[in-house]
Design a protein around this motif. Structure first.
Motif, short mmCIF file in Angstrom:
data_model
loop_
_atom_site.label_atom_id
_atom_site.label_comp_id
_atom_site.label_asym_id
_atom_site.label_seq_id
_atom_site.Cartn_x
_atom_site.Cartn_y
_atom_site.Cartn_z
N ALA A 44 0.82 -1.20 0.00
CA ALA A 44 0.00 0.00 0.00
C ALA A 44 0.86 1.25 0.00
O ALA A 44 0.58 2.22 -0.73
N GLU A 45 1.92 1.24 0.79
CA GLU A 45 2.81 2.41 0.84
C GLU A 45 3.44 2.67 -0.53
O GLU A 45 3.51 3.81 -1.00
N ALA A 46 3.89 1.60 -1.17
CA ALA A 46 4.49 1.75 -2.50
C ALA A 46 3.48 2.29 -3.50
O ALA A 46 3.80 3.16 -4.33
N TRP A 47 2.24 1.82 -3.44
CA TRP A 47 1.20 2.26 -4.37
C TRP A 47 0.85 3.72 -4.15
O TRP A 47 0.67 4.48 -5.11
N LEU A 48 0.78 4.14 -2.90
CA LEU A 48 0.46 5.52 -2.59
C LEU A 48 1.57 6.49 -2.98
O LEU A 48 1.34 7.70 -3.07
N CYS A 49 2.75 5.96 -3.20
CA CYS A 49 3.89 6.79 -3.60
C CYS A 49 4.29 6.59 -5.06
O CYS A 49 5.29 7.13 -5.52
N ASN A 50 3.48 5.82 -5.79
CA ASN A 50 3.76 5.54 -7.19
C ASN A 50 3.04 6.57 -8.06
O ASN A 50 1.81 6.69 -8.00
#
Length: 255
Positions: A44-50
């Motif tokens: 989720a963190e990676a997606w929110l920063c992608n």
């Protein structure tokens, strides 16, 4: 932006590129709580920063209580999507978004750990204090986007936040058998229900017809304020709980 200092003590910073300036207002006056609805917090963190995702949130709270800030509170994170409250449709511009790590309904919805809720509560207390956010404007994603979203869901412990002075809550009226309003009903009682929901802030047309949208909004209301049974039927428990909420707001404003 290469980085910023966290606005919540102890939070980590991972900058998301998915943000912009707030529109119409420079200060948030609402908090919107979400769950991530993904298999892992790291994902989720990676997606929110992608940049390809075109979504973000101001904060992410892990199960162990770790808090990551991705967007400055002064900026407009892209977390609410198509949504409304009291007729306002740009919820991103007036809110702080908090994503809470939980797989959600489609991936094995589970209870929120105590340490996670303590962290969410502490985070909300700080935001409320900084911007003097009214209790009734600490909301679920499902409140501002009923039907489209169901998070953080009926397992989210709103009582824990309320005990710390965050959010608006009253004891839910007991569920008993009796008369209720449901899909297909029409008349003055339906119109009164819709009027009360709209008065609280929900996006519902006051038509006197218990249509699909009304059913969806009732479910959203139950998911936050009468969590024991979420069925879209406005039984006496649902109606009484809504009346109690409105009465408590009126009493608070009279002080």
């Amino acid at each position: 932006m290469s980085g910023f200092l966290p606005e919540h003590p102890g939070a980590e910073v991972r900058v998301s590129p998915n943000f912009g300036p707030r529109r119409e207002t420079l200060r948030p006056d609402m908090i919107v709580l979400h769950y991530t609805g993904m298999a892992s917090g790291a994902g989720a963190e990676a997606w929110l920063c992608n940049p390809e995702s075109e979504v973000s949130s101001h904060y992410l709270v892990y199960e162990d209580g770790r808090i990551v800030q991705m967007v400055r509170e002064q900026d407009r994170a892209w977390h609410a999507g198509k949504s409304s409250w009291f007729g306002r449709t740009d919820i991103n511009s007036c809110s702080v978004g908090i994503e809470i790590v939980n797989p959600g309904h489609s991936l094995g919805y589970k209870a929120f750990p105590k340490r996670q809720i303590e962290a969410v509560t502490s985070l909300c207390v700080g935001i409320v204090g900084r911007y003097l956010i009214p209790a009734e404007r600490v909301l679920a994603h499902s409140d501002v986007a009923p039907g489209r979203k169901v998070d953080p869901g009926e397992k989210f412990p709103w009582k824990a936040l309320f005990a710390a002075g965050v959010g608006h809550l009253v004891p839910a009226a007991a569920i008993r058998s009796g008369a209720s309003l449901r899909a297909g009903d029409t008349g003055a009682d339906v119109e009164a229900l819709q009027s009360m929901l709209a008065l609280y802030g929900y996006g519902v047309e006051i038509s006197g017809v218990y249509d699909h949208q009304t059913e969806i909004v009732v479910s959203a209301f139950q998911r936050h304020f009468r969590r024991r049974l979420v069925d879209g039927v406005a039984d006496q428990s649902t109606i009484s709980t809504l009346q109690r909420l409105l009465a408590s707001l009126k009493a608070a404003s009279a002080k």
